[in-house]
Design a protein around this motif. Structure first.
Motif, mmCIF file in Angstrom:
data_model
loop_
_atom_site.group_PDB
_atom_site.id
_atom_site.type_symbol
_atom_site.label_atom_id
_atom_site.label_comp_id
_atom_site.label_asym_id
_atom_site.label_seq_id
_atom_site.Cartn_x
_atom_site.Cartn_y
_atom_site.Cartn_z
ATOM 1 N N LYS A 25 0.683 -1.432 -0.060
ATOM 2 C CA LYS A 25 0.006 -0.358 -0.561
ATOM 3 C C LYS A 25 1.377 1.101 -0.471
ATOM 4 O O LYS A 25 0.478 2.107 -0.666
ATOM 5 C CB LYS A 25 -1.415 -0.046 1.345
ATOM 6 N N LYS A 26 2.048 1.280 0.947
ATOM 7 C CA LYS A 26 3.162 2.390 0.909
ATOM 8 C C LYS A 26 3.077 2.044 -0.460
ATOM 9 O O LYS A 26 3.323 3.462 -0.869
ATOM 10 C CB LYS A 26 3.458 2.682 1.739
ATOM 11 N N SER A 27 3.926 1.598 -1.088
ATOM 12 C CA SER A 27 4.751 1.534 -2.713
ATOM 13 C C SER A 27 3.918 2.143 -3.581
ATOM 14 O O SER A 27 4.335 2.324 -4.459
ATOM 15 C CB SER A 27 5.727 0.000 -2.400
ATOM 16 N N LEU A 28 2.336 1.584 -3.355
ATOM 17 C CA LEU A 28 1.297 2.001 -4.011
ATOM 18 C C LEU A 28 0.686 3.359 -4.312
ATOM 19 O O LEU A 28 -0.224 3.719 -4.605
ATOM 20 C CB LEU A 28 0.546 0.663 -4.872
ATOM 21 N N ARG A 29 1.147 4.026 -3.511
ATOM 22 C CA ARG A 29 0.021 5.038 -2.290
ATOM 23 C C ARG A 29 0.705 6.153 -3.257
ATOM 24 O O ARG A 29 -1.195 7.153 -3.451
ATOM 25 C CB ARG A 29 0.058 5.497 -1.859
ATOM 26 N N SER A 30 1.290 6.663 -4.840
ATOM 27 C CA SER A 30 1.163 7.844 -5.675
ATOM 28 C C SER A 30 0.370 7.345 -6.826
ATOM 29 O O SER A 30 -0.538 8.437 -6.986
ATOM 30 C CB SER A 30 2.699 8.122 -5.793
ATOM 31 N N PHE A 31 -0.159 6.377 -6.209
ATOM 32 C CA PHE A 31 -1.077 6.055 -7.509
ATOM 33 C C PHE A 31 -2.501 6.024 -6.746
ATOM 34 O O PHE A 31 -2.801 5.503 -6.750
ATOM 35 C CB PHE A 31 -1.129 4.739 -7.852
ATOM 36 N N ASN A 32 -3.310 7.243 -6.643
ATOM 37 C CA ASN A 32 -4.266 7.782 -6.634
ATOM 38 C C ASN A 32 -5.616 7.626 -7.375
ATOM 39 O O ASN A 32 -6.512 7.559 -6.651
ATOM 40 C CB ASN A 32 -4.661 9.547 -6.552
ATOM 41 N N PHE A 33 -5.808 6.711 -8.252
ATOM 42 C CA PHE A 33 -6.703 5.907 -8.634
ATOM 43 C C PHE A 33 -6.153 4.566 -8.790
ATOM 44 O O PHE A 33 -7.377 3.724 -8.695
ATOM 45 C CB PHE A 33 -6.621 5.967 -10.322
ATOM 46 N N LEU A 34 -6.001 4.592 -7.701
ATOM 47 C CA LEU A 34 -5.696 2.560 -6.675
ATOM 48 C C LEU A 34 -6.167 2.620 -5.345
ATOM 49 O O LEU A 34 -5.750 3.193 -4.902
ATOM 50 C CB LEU A 34 -4.417 2.052 -7.419
ATOM 51 N N LYS A 35 -7.078 1.935 -4.899
ATOM 52 C CA LYS A 35 -8.097 2.583 -3.933
ATOM 53 C C LYS A 35 -7.515 0.811 -3.246
ATOM 54 O O LYS A 35 -7.344 -0.338 -3.960
ATOM 55 C CB LYS A 35 -9.046 2.304 -3.898
ATOM 56 N N PHE A 36 -7.121 0.871 -1.706
ATOM 57 C CA PHE A 36 -7.369 -0.249 -0.858
ATOM 58 C C PHE A 36 -8.704 -0.353 -0.399
ATOM 59 O O PHE A 36 -8.885 1.261 0.243
ATOM 60 C CB PHE A 36 -5.671 -0.186 -0.539
ATOM 61 N N GLN A 37 -9.071 -1.140 0.622
ATOM 62 C CA GLN A 37 -9.745 -1.720 1.839
ATOM 63 C C GLN A 37 -8.682 -0.244 3.156
ATOM 64 O O GLN A 37 -7.724 -0.390 3.049
ATOM 65 C CB GLN A 37 -9.684 -2.217 2.173
ATOM 66 N N LYS A 38 -9.661 0.398 3.518
ATOM 67 C CA LYS A 38 -9.027 1.189 4.584
ATOM 68 C C LYS A 38 -8.869 0.116 5.650
ATOM 69 O O LYS A 38 -9.809 -0.484 5.786
ATOM 70 C CB LYS A 38 -10.795 2.455 4.930
ATOM 71 N N ASP A 39 -7.721 0.753 6.407
ATOM 72 C CA ASP A 39 -7.427 0.389 7.687
ATOM 73 C C ASP A 39 -8.079 1.180 8.963
ATOM 74 O O ASP A 39 -8.163 2.398 8.804
ATOM 75 C CB ASP A 39 -6.024 0.615 7.982
ATOM 76 N N LYS A 40 -8.604 0.227 10.010
ATOM 77 C CA LYS A 40 -9.468 1.050 10.780
ATOM 78 C C LYS A 40 -8.833 0.593 12.156
ATOM 79 O O LYS A 40 -8.328 -0.032 12.262
ATOM 80 C CB LYS A 40 -10.876 0.319 11.266
ATOM 81 N N LYS A 41 -8.860 1.887 12.708
ATOM 82 C CA LYS A 41 -7.903 1.728 14.035
ATOM 83 C C LYS A 41 -8.808 0.603 15.348
ATOM 84 O O LYS A 41 -10.146 0.551 15.370
ATOM 85 C CB LYS A 41 -8.465 3.351 14.915
ATOM 86 N N ASN A 42 -8.255 -0.138 16.003
ATOM 87 C CA ASN A 42 -7.767 -1.007 16.430
ATOM 88 C C ASN A 42 -9.012 -2.464 16.377
ATOM 89 O O ASN A 42 -10.001 -2.795 16.861
ATOM 90 C CB ASN A 42 -8.992 -0.193 17.899
ATOM 91 N N PHE A 43 -8.975 -2.175 14.975
ATOM 92 C CA PHE A 43 -9.491 -3.236 14.436
ATOM 93 C C PHE A 43 -7.690 -4.555 13.917
ATOM 94 O O PHE A 43 -6.156 -4.009 13.014
ATOM 95 C CB PHE A 43 -10.085 -3.398 13.303
#
Length: 142
Positions: A25-43
């Motif tokens: 996710k960090k390596s591909l974060r500059s590609f704003n058109f590519l989306k991943f599931q959001k990480d939730k705190k405390n999960f």
């Protein structure tokens, strides 16, 4: 009972999957058109899979073409998962009502899962990220 013995290592395996998912996710974060599931705190996520999708509001690119290129050029097999329930015969028989699952279909038609299992070597993992980056960079330049 080979699966039973994996339970002894489950925490280490989950930790490695979490780390690898975070790196991808960090390596591909500059590609704003590519989306991943959001990480939730405390999960805690076991990252059994790592689905991503093309946000068609940002870029209009064919997911199948991307998957085909990754397979042909780099020998990396991306797969489609999370088929909409109303596509299954059981669902069609049980629930005859028409459904309108626009968000579900949008996700399904634009998603792919990235392979990153715990037994993948570090060299193959680096190759995966490098290859994805090359192809996503080509898409960004369209």
């Amino acid at each position: 009972c080979a699966g039973y013995h994996l339970l002894d290592r489950i925490n280490g395996m989950n930790k490695k999957r979490n780390l690898r998912a975070k790196i991808i996710k960090k390596s591909l974060r500059s590609f704003n058109f590519l989306k991943f599931q959001k990480d939730k705190k405390n999960f805690h996520n076991s990252y059994h899979l790592l689905p991503a999708y093309f946000d068609r509001k940002i870029i209009n690119f064919d997911r199948d073409k991307f998957m085909d290129r990754m397979s042909r050029i780099y020998k990396i097999q991306l797969i489609v998962q999370y088929h909409p329930l109303d596509k299954y015969h059981f669902f069609k028989r049980k629930y005859k009502a028409k459904t309108s699952l626009q968000n579900t279909y949008n996700f399904y038609e634009n998603m792919f899962s990235i392979p990153f299992h715990v037994w993948m070597s570090d060299k193959d993992f680096d190759y995966l990220i490098h290859s994805l980056t090359i192809e996503l960079e080509k898409i960004r330049k369209l």
